[in-house]
Enzyme design. Structure first.
Site, PDB file in Angstrom:
ATOM      1  N   CYS A 121     -10.065  -0.774   1.597  1.00  0.00           N
ATOM      2  CA  CYS A 121     -10.488   0.622   1.723  1.00  0.00           C
ATOM      3  C   CYS A 121     -11.924   0.775   1.214  1.00  0.00           C
ATOM      4  CB  CYS A 121      -9.516   1.541   1.002  1.00  0.00           C
ATOM      5  SG  CYS A 121      -9.726   3.283   1.447  1.00  0.00           S
ATOM      6  N   ASP A 190      -5.766   5.937  -6.177  1.00  0.00           N
ATOM      7  CA  ASP A 190      -5.660   7.390  -5.971  1.00  0.00           C
ATOM      8  C   ASP A 190      -4.870   7.999  -7.109  1.00  0.00           C
ATOM      9  OD1 ASP A 190      -6.211   6.392  -3.052  1.00  0.00           O
ATOM     10  OD2 ASP A 190      -6.733   8.514  -3.215  1.00  0.00           O
ATOM     11  N   LYS A 201      -4.683   3.207  -1.011  1.00  0.00           N
ATOM     12  CA  LYS A 201      -4.688   3.150   0.452  1.00  0.00           C
ATOM     13  C   LYS A 201      -3.581   2.265   1.015  1.00  0.00           C
ATOM     14  CE  LYS A 201      -6.771   4.995   2.682  1.00  0.00           C
ATOM     15  NZ  LYS A 201      -6.183   6.301   3.113  1.00  0.00           N
TER      16      LYS A 201
HETATM   17  C1  RUB Z   1      -9.320   6.284  -0.393  1.00  0.00           C
HETATM   18  C2  RUB Z   1      -8.681   5.234  -1.252  1.00  0.00           C
HETATM   19  C3  RUB Z   1      -9.506   4.678  -2.385  1.00  0.00           C
HETATM   20  C4  RUB Z   1      -9.222   5.492  -3.642  1.00  0.00           C
HETATM   21  C5  RUB Z   1     -10.175   5.149  -4.764  1.00  0.00           C
HETATM   22  O1  RUB Z   1      -8.423   6.902   0.490  1.00  0.00           O
HETATM   23  O2  RUB Z   1      -7.529   4.898  -1.112  1.00  0.00           O
HETATM   24  O3  RUB Z   1      -9.163   3.348  -2.635  1.00  0.00           O
HETATM   25  O4  RUB Z   1      -9.351   6.873  -3.358  1.00  0.00           O
HETATM   26  O5  RUB Z   1     -11.495   5.497  -4.414  1.00  0.00           O
HETATM   27  P1  RUB Z   1      -8.961   8.026   1.501  1.00  0.00           P
HETATM   28  P2  RUB Z   1     -12.568   5.877  -5.548  1.00  0.00           P
HETATM   29  O6  RUB Z   1     -10.095   7.436   2.268  1.00  0.00           O
HETATM   30  O7  RUB Z   1      -7.763   8.340   2.359  1.00  0.00           O
HETATM   31  O8  RUB Z   1      -9.385   9.219   0.668  1.00  0.00           O
HETATM   32  O9  RUB Z   1     -12.630   4.693  -6.468  1.00  0.00           O
HETATM   33  O10 RUB Z   1     -13.850   6.117  -4.799  1.00  0.00           O
HETATM   34  O11 RUB Z   1     -12.068   7.097  -6.237  1.00  0.00           O
END
Ligand code: RUB
Length: 307
Positions: A121, A190, A201
């Site tokens: 992701c 998340d 993800k």
């Molecule tokens: C994004 C996702 C990322 C986490 C962490 O999912 O799964 O791995 O949100 O990201 P989506 P961060 O694209 O569906 O929002 O470290 O930038 O918070």
């Protein structure tokens, strides 16, 4: 209120995406809204704005934690409350920025010179770790998954190339094929539950499975605002299921094919070697303590959680 509705739509449509960006954007939106909210119905309007933002994407607890942080504003007069919202939103935004920097500094110590790192992701926290290792002069290569159906992997490879890091893009189903070429996996989060499970993800748990089988360390980069207070009270994390049209074209859908499109999955804590947070590299078993001590939920009853 129009700006709040527009902001909510940006989160829902994933124009603003990724747990940290969503959280920061929500705090910024509440801050701007507070500047304009009416004197007569300040609390009511703030609450409506908070709920509108909260009802956009259900899985990333960072959104809830950001909104909850800002909404714990205080003050006697409306002006004091307004200033309190603005101050708290700025504090939260500062938390996002400093945490990501700190995670980079702590996490990069787990990456040795010459390592190949797999990521999934597009996580700003995970990329902070990889970029910091590179900045510190280590030779790092990355294998990045496409992350269907929304192709966040394309963002990841662009951002890594911009930083001058060697990167290979693979399809999600090639993870096991390449896992033996990898020295460690770094992904974002998340949500982390009270028992240390990771919600990230869709496809993350398959990578964790392949990594465990191959004895490849599996690291999570997660700011402490990704830890979920509600899971302390037994609440399960809601996994967002998105529109079938993200996965299949109309010609397939019109055949009556059922399509499921969960955006996230759950990786049990046994598959996680370490969670890199801004307060240290911790085992997943410490999630409960992060929620009670760091986020301040020790001794709080479920009824006291109002949002
Ligand atoms: C994004 C996702 C990322 C986490 C962490 O999912 O799964 O791995 O949100 O990201 P989506 P961060 O694209 O569906 O929002 O470290 O930038 O918070």
């Amino acid at each position: 209120m129009e700006e709040v509705l527009e902001a909510a739509e940006k989160i829902r449509s994933m124009e603003v995406r990724g747990a940290a960006r969503i959280a920061r954007f929500a705090a910024e939106t509440l801050m701007k809204f507070a500047e304009k909210a009416s004197d007569e119905k300040f609390d009511e309007e703030m609450r409506f704005a908070a709920e509108t933002l909260l009802n956009t994407r259900p899985t990333a607890v960072s959104l809830y934690n950001a909104i909850n942080y800002v909404m714990r504003y205080s003050g006697e007069s409306v002006e004091e409350k307004r200033q309190s919202v603005i101050r708290r939103a700025r504090e939260f935004i500062n938390w996002v920025e400093t945490a990501q920097r700190k995670i980079g500094e702590i996490g990069e110590k787990r990456i040795k010179d010459g390592y190949t790192v797999m990521t999934h992701c597009n996580s700003s926290a995970a990329l902070s770790v990889i970029k910091k290792a590179h900045e510190n002069g280590k030779r790092v290569e990355v294998i990045a998954t496409e992350s269907r159906p929304r192709w966040q992997g394309h963002l990841t490879v662009k951002q890594l190339r911009e930083a001058g890091i060697e990167v290979t893009l693979i399809v999600d189903s090639a993870v096991r094929y390449f896992i033996n070429e990898v020295d460690c996996v770094v992904v974002g989060a998340d949500t982390i539950t009270a028992n240390g499970a990771l919600i990230n993800k869709i496809g993350t748990s398959q990578i964790a499975l392949a990594a465990k089988e191959a004895r490849v360390p599996f690291m999570v980069a997660a700011e402490t605002y990704k830890f979920s207070p509600k899971t302390l009270f037994g609440e399960l994390v809601v996994i967002e299921e998105r529109d079938a049209r993200e996965v299949a074209p109309e010609e397939i859908l019109k055949l009556g094919v059922k399509v499921r499109n969960p955006a996230f999955d759950v990786t049990p804590r046994d598959y996680i070697d370490v969670i890199i947070t801004e307060i240290g590299a911790i085992p997943p078993e410490m999630a409960y303590i992060v929620i009670t001590e760091r986020l301040g939920y020790a001794g709080i009853e479920e009824e006291e959680i109002t949002l």
